[in-house]
Design an enzyme around this catalytic site. Sequence first.
Site, PDB file in Angstrom:
ATOM      1  N   ALA A 190      10.542   3.159  -2.152  1.00  0.00           N
ATOM      2  CA  ALA A 190       9.977   2.270  -1.131  1.00  0.00           C
ATOM      3  C   ALA A 190       9.379   0.983  -1.719  1.00  0.00           C
ATOM      4  O   ALA A 190       9.919  -0.103  -1.511  1.00  0.00           O
ATOM      5  CB  ALA A 190       8.931   3.024  -0.306  1.00  0.00           C
ATOM      6  N   ASP A 204      -6.679  -2.967   4.269  1.00  0.00           N
ATOM      7  CA  ASP A 204      -5.404  -2.420   4.781  1.00  0.00           C
ATOM      8  C   ASP A 204      -5.271  -2.593   6.295  1.00  0.00           C
ATOM      9  O   ASP A 204      -4.514  -1.855   6.940  1.00  0.00           O
ATOM     10  CB  ASP A 204      -5.243  -0.937   4.399  1.00  0.00           C
ATOM     11  N   HIS A 252       0.860  -1.184   0.000  1.00  0.00           N
ATOM     12  CA  HIS A 252       0.000   0.000   0.000  1.00  0.00           C
ATOM     13  C   HIS A 252       0.906   1.248   0.000  1.00  0.00           C
ATOM     14  O   HIS A 252       1.865   1.306   0.774  1.00  0.00           O
ATOM     15  CB  HIS A 252      -0.912  -0.001   1.233  1.00  0.00           C
TER      16      HIS A 252
HETATM   17  C1  GAR Z   1       1.071   0.904  -6.424  1.00  0.00           C
HETATM   18  O1  GAR Z   1       1.452   2.196  -6.026  1.00  0.00           O
HETATM   19  C2  GAR Z   1       0.441   0.168  -5.256  1.00  0.00           C
HETATM   20  O2  GAR Z   1       1.039   0.458  -4.030  1.00  0.00           O
HETATM   21  C3  GAR Z   1      -0.955   0.711  -5.309  1.00  0.00           C
HETATM   22  O3  GAR Z   1      -1.270   0.774  -6.682  1.00  0.00           O
HETATM   23  C4  GAR Z   1      -0.082   0.963  -7.435  1.00  0.00           C
HETATM   24  C5  GAR Z   1       0.028  -0.112  -8.498  1.00  0.00           C
HETATM   25  O4  GAR Z   1       1.080   0.116  -9.386  1.00  0.00           O
HETATM   26  N1  GAR Z   1      -1.856  -0.128  -4.560  1.00  0.00           N
HETATM   27  C6  GAR Z   1      -2.872   0.336  -3.837  1.00  0.00           C
HETATM   28  O5  GAR Z   1      -3.179   1.514  -3.783  1.00  0.00           O
HETATM   29  C7  GAR Z   1      -3.646  -0.722  -3.055  1.00  0.00           C
HETATM   30  N2  GAR Z   1      -4.466  -0.134  -2.059  1.00  0.00           N
HETATM   31  P1  GAR Z   1       1.709  -1.041 -10.277  1.00  0.00           P
HETATM   32  O6  GAR Z   1       0.571  -1.724 -11.040  1.00  0.00           O
HETATM   33  O7  GAR Z   1       2.639  -0.316 -11.221  1.00  0.00           O
HETATM   34  O8  GAR Z   1       2.441  -1.981  -9.375  1.00  0.00           O
END
Ligand code: GAR
Length: 202
Positions: A181, A152, A111
């Site tokens: 991160a 979460d 998250h």
């Molecule tokens: C990431 O920033 C992840 O932490 C977030 O969505 C993005 C996905 O990016 N997840 C959430 O917000 C879950 N609550 P990605 O498809 O490039 O990995």
Amino acid sequence: MKTKIAVFVSGGGTNLQALIDFQNAGGLKDGEIVLVVSSSPTAYALERAAKAGIASVTVSKKECGSQAEFEERIVSALDQAGVEMIVLAGFMSILSENFTKRYENRIINVHPSLIPSFCGKGMYGLKVHEAALSYGVKVTGATVHFVNEIPDGGKIIMQRAVEILDGDTPEVLQKRVMEQAEWDILPKAAQAVAKALREEKN
Ligand code: GAR
């Protein structure tokens, strides 16, 4: 035997890529990504899986009549692949208690904030960074946690703080949180959980 991992995605899949890169570099010593599950047929993450030679399946909620059917289809794909552990990497669908109980202490999620700030129902993707900027916090970050029935709300495994800088937009901040991160702590946390599950089997 290494812990068999499924990675759940919905979009770009940069966190999936970080896991694949970590695996290719030999970092995922106790786990193996055997399946990618996408909630969207157009997720770029599916191309990343294909390029890495990892099997994938799309289960679209729209095409399922109910949450129960959506989850049944996912479970059947997981069972077929012998999956023992799940990594939610930008998976934008909520999973029911029925599902999370079935894989208790076997599902982790990344998250993009320092939980318990800016998290819970409706807080995902760019919205999280918009909320952090509009509150005016000076430090944000990312959290990897176990997944239970509370969005979460599961036990925290790893966190990393990231500075907010003057002039940040949600997009700029999102990228910094990913680079500094998420892409580092998610693969490390996945390895730690895969190791614990592998040891549990022996
Ligand atoms: C990431 O920033 C992840 O932490 C977030 O969505 C993005 C996905 O990016 N997840 C959430 O917000 C879950 N609550 P990605 O498809 O490039 O990995």
